[in-house]
Design an enzyme around this catalytic site. Structure first.
Site, PDB file in Angstrom:
ATOM      1  N   TYR A   9      39.051  22.541  17.834  1.00 56.42           N
ATOM      2  CA  TYR A   9      40.373  23.058  17.437  1.00 56.42           C
ATOM      3  C   TYR A   9      40.192  24.194  16.429  1.00 56.42           C
ATOM      4  CZ  TYR A   9      44.789  23.303  14.863  1.00 56.42           C
ATOM      5  OH  TYR A   9      45.925  23.755  14.246  1.00 56.42           O
ATOM      6  N   SER A  67      44.844  28.052  11.049  1.00 56.07           N
ATOM      7  CA  SER A  67      44.857  26.706  10.463  1.00 56.07           C
ATOM      8  C   SER A  67      43.865  26.592   9.312  1.00 56.07           C
ATOM      9  CB  SER A  67      44.483  25.713  11.555  1.00 56.07           C
ATOM     10  OG  SER A  67      44.113  24.477  10.993  1.00 56.07           O
TER      11      SER A  67
HETATM   12  N1  NAD Z   1      51.513  21.055  11.646  1.00 53.27           N
HETATM   13  C1  NAD Z   1      50.423  21.383  10.953  1.00 53.27           C
HETATM   14  O1  NAD Z   1      50.037  20.690   9.993  1.00 53.27           O
HETATM   15  C2  NAD Z   1      49.640  22.622  11.302  1.00 53.27           C
HETATM   16  C3  NAD Z   1      48.561  22.990  10.454  1.00 53.27           C
HETATM   17  C4  NAD Z   1      47.838  24.120  10.766  1.00 53.27           C
HETATM   18  C5  NAD Z   1      48.151  24.882  11.875  1.00 53.27           C
HETATM   19  N2  NAD Z   1      49.183  24.502  12.683  1.00 53.27           N
HETATM   20  C6  NAD Z   1      49.483  25.342  13.854  1.00 53.27           C
HETATM   21  O2  NAD Z   1      50.859  25.696  13.797  1.00 53.27           O
HETATM   22  C7  NAD Z   1      51.390  25.825  15.107  1.00 53.27           C
HETATM   23  C8  NAD Z   1      52.600  24.930  15.273  1.00 53.27           C
HETATM   24  O3  NAD Z   1      52.202  23.579  15.032  1.00 53.27           O
HETATM   25  P1  NAD Z   1      53.186  22.349  15.119  1.00 53.27           P
HETATM   26  O4  NAD Z   1      52.761  21.380  14.093  1.00 53.27           O
HETATM   27  O5  NAD Z   1      54.586  22.835  15.158  1.00 53.27           O
HETATM   28  O6  NAD Z   1      52.737  21.745  16.541  1.00 53.27           O
HETATM   29  P2  NAD Z   1      53.616  21.265  17.779  1.00 53.27           P
HETATM   30  O7  NAD Z   1      52.638  20.638  18.719  1.00 53.27           O
HETATM   31  O8  NAD Z   1      54.771  20.460  17.313  1.00 53.27           O
HETATM   32  O9  NAD Z   1      54.162  22.635  18.365  1.00 53.27           O
HETATM   33  C9  NAD Z   1      53.462  23.415  19.307  1.00 53.27           C
HETATM   34  C10 NAD Z   1      54.369  23.617  20.508  1.00 53.27           C
HETATM   35  O10 NAD Z   1      53.674  24.461  21.421  1.00 53.27           O
HETATM   36  C11 NAD Z   1      53.936  24.006  22.723  1.00 53.27           C
HETATM   37  N3  NAD Z   1      52.818  24.431  23.569  1.00 53.27           N
HETATM   38  C12 NAD Z   1      51.544  23.951  23.560  1.00 53.27           C
HETATM   39  N4  NAD Z   1      50.810  24.592  24.496  1.00 53.27           N
HETATM   40  C13 NAD Z   1      51.636  25.494  25.074  1.00 53.27           C
HETATM   41  C14 NAD Z   1      51.453  26.437  26.109  1.00 53.27           C
HETATM   42  N5  NAD Z   1      50.289  26.580  26.742  1.00 53.27           N
HETATM   43  N6  NAD Z   1      52.508  27.207  26.470  1.00 53.27           N
HETATM   44  C15 NAD Z   1      53.715  27.055  25.847  1.00 53.27           C
HETATM   45  N7  NAD Z   1      53.933  26.162  24.886  1.00 53.27           N
HETATM   46  C16 NAD Z   1      52.906  25.391  24.503  1.00 53.27           C
HETATM   47  C17 NAD Z   1      54.045  22.500  22.622  1.00 53.27           C
HETATM   48  O11 NAD Z   1      54.828  21.955  23.675  1.00 53.27           O
HETATM   49  C18 NAD Z   1      54.695  22.324  21.260  1.00 53.27           C
HETATM   50  O12 NAD Z   1      56.105  22.159  21.369  1.00 53.27           O
HETATM   51  C19 NAD Z   1      50.239  25.476  16.047  1.00 53.27           C
HETATM   52  O13 NAD Z   1      49.604  26.679  16.426  1.00 53.27           O
HETATM   53  C20 NAD Z   1      49.303  24.655  15.189  1.00 53.27           C
HETATM   54  O14 NAD Z   1      47.970  24.718  15.654  1.00 53.27           O
HETATM   55  C21 NAD Z   1      49.944  23.392  12.419  1.00 53.27           C
END
Ligand code: NAD
Length: 343
Positions: A156, A131
């Protein structure tokens, strides 16, 4: 990338995981998705994404928690994945002040299970989400993967930085090629209800005021989800390799003597939050009532991605303007929630 490659996408019911799974399946790849479907935000949105994915013939889904080591190992053993993309995580900066343990469970213990599974059931490449929050207290812009990032300002961010350190160790000890991707504020259709664009849209449409942190002086490198998905898709077959020029006297943090690599994926065009809101107001045809607030604990005032390595290695630079991206989000939002109201 050869079409017979088997790909695991964790967090497939999540925002980015859904879009990536959809794109790879439509391109003819066999995708296995896992997710624990937790209720950090409305699980009906996760289920709606899954309904779309399950209609694709080359997509299969397993409801598994990353921290369930037995089930994770059994899945890796039975499927023999070529590529693993770990997107499952407890996301969100602010919630990490409220429920820090959720971050250690999913992002640290869960990620260790991914690494252990890749160690015992070898894969060609592990790609995982980091991130932009790892830049923490850094102010030198644009943020580069070659800068030191030892000063996270939220748990985080600390767990995401930990993922990069853990991945390096496994790349070194077990020769697992790993690539970490630092995403910058991702937005788009089927986006996350805990993020600003979603919260603002809902509040403006309901005639409620929106909380604008750092008095609107916040700057973000807002990145459209299709650009994130394009970047990930190009990097999956671009297997991390040792850097022959890596110098242990002056260690570069984005490469290594081991098969380890880091990239930023961001729009390379930071936008002021107040301008972002203006574009949203134009798309909605309605003005926001703004509550100007101080910056929140754990937040960083600005982000701006240096994407030179992405351009150099896979010839890609995110390109979607916020006018186009917010327009597509609003179109989706109105359609999705109108349909739900009338069924
Ligand atoms: N969206 C953003 O702006 C952003 C920015 C930087 C990093 N990220 C990273 O990208 C990745 C995806 O983010 P996103 O925005 O799609 O988030 P999101 O929360 O929509 O997707 C993450 C998914 O992981 C699942 N999950 C969480 N813990 C789990 C576990 N222990 N076992 C199985 N499934 C689990 C959740 O149910 C969810 O559906 C994440 O790692 C997030 O930290 C996202």
């Amino acid at each position: 990338m050869a079409k017979d490659k088997k790909i695991l996408i964790t967090g497939a019911a999540g925002f980015i995981g859904f879009h990536l799974s959809q794109k790879l399946c439509q391109a003819g790849y066999t995708v296995t998705g896992i997710d624990n479907l937790n209720d950090y935000y409305d699980p009906t949105l996760k289920k709606a994404r899954l309904t779309i994915l399950k209609a694709l013939p080359n997509f299969s889904f397993h409801q598994i928690d990353l921290i369930d080591k037995e089930k994770m190992d059994a899945l890796f053993k039975s499927k023999g994945f070529h590529y693993v993309v770990n997107l499952a995580a407890q996301a969100g900066v602010r919630y990490s002040l409220v429920n820090p343990y959720a971050y250690i469970d999913a992002n640290v213990t869960g990620f260790l299970n991914i690494l252990e599974a890749c160690r015992h059931f070898p894969v060609e490449h592990l790609v995982y989400a980091s991130s932009s929050s790892v830049y923490g207290a850094n102010t030198l812009m644009p943020f580069s993967v070659h800068h030191n990032v030892d000063h996270p300002v939220s748990l985080y961010a600390a767990t995401k930085k930990s993922n990069e350190l853990m991945a390096h160790t496994y790349s070194h000890l077990y020769d697992i090629p790993t690539t970490g991707l630092r995403f910058f504020t991702v937005y788009g259709p089927y986006g996350r209800p805990d993020m600003a664009l979603f919260l603002f849209t809902k509040a403006i449409l309901e005639g409620r005021p929106i909380d604008v942190y750092n008095n609107g002086e916040m700057q973000r490198d807002f990145t459209y989800v299709d650009d994130i998905v394009e970047g990930i898709s190009r990097l999956i077959p671009h297997v991390a390799a040792p850097n022959p020029d890596w110098n242990s006297d002056h260690p570069d943090s984005a490469t290594s003597f081991s098969p380890f690599k880091l990239y930023n994926i961001g729009n390379n065009n930071p936008v002021k939050l107040l301008h972002f809101i203006e574009v949203l107001e134009d798309c909605l045809g309605k003005k926001a009532q703004k509550n100007l607030m101080p910056i929140q604990d754990g937040d960083v005032p600005a982000t701006y991605a240096d994407v030179d390595d992405l351009i150099k290695d896979v010839g890609f630079k995110p390109k979607t303007s916020i006018e186009e991206g917010i327009g597509k989000f609003v179109e989706w939002y109105l359609d999705y929630y109108q349909k739900k109201t009338f069924v």
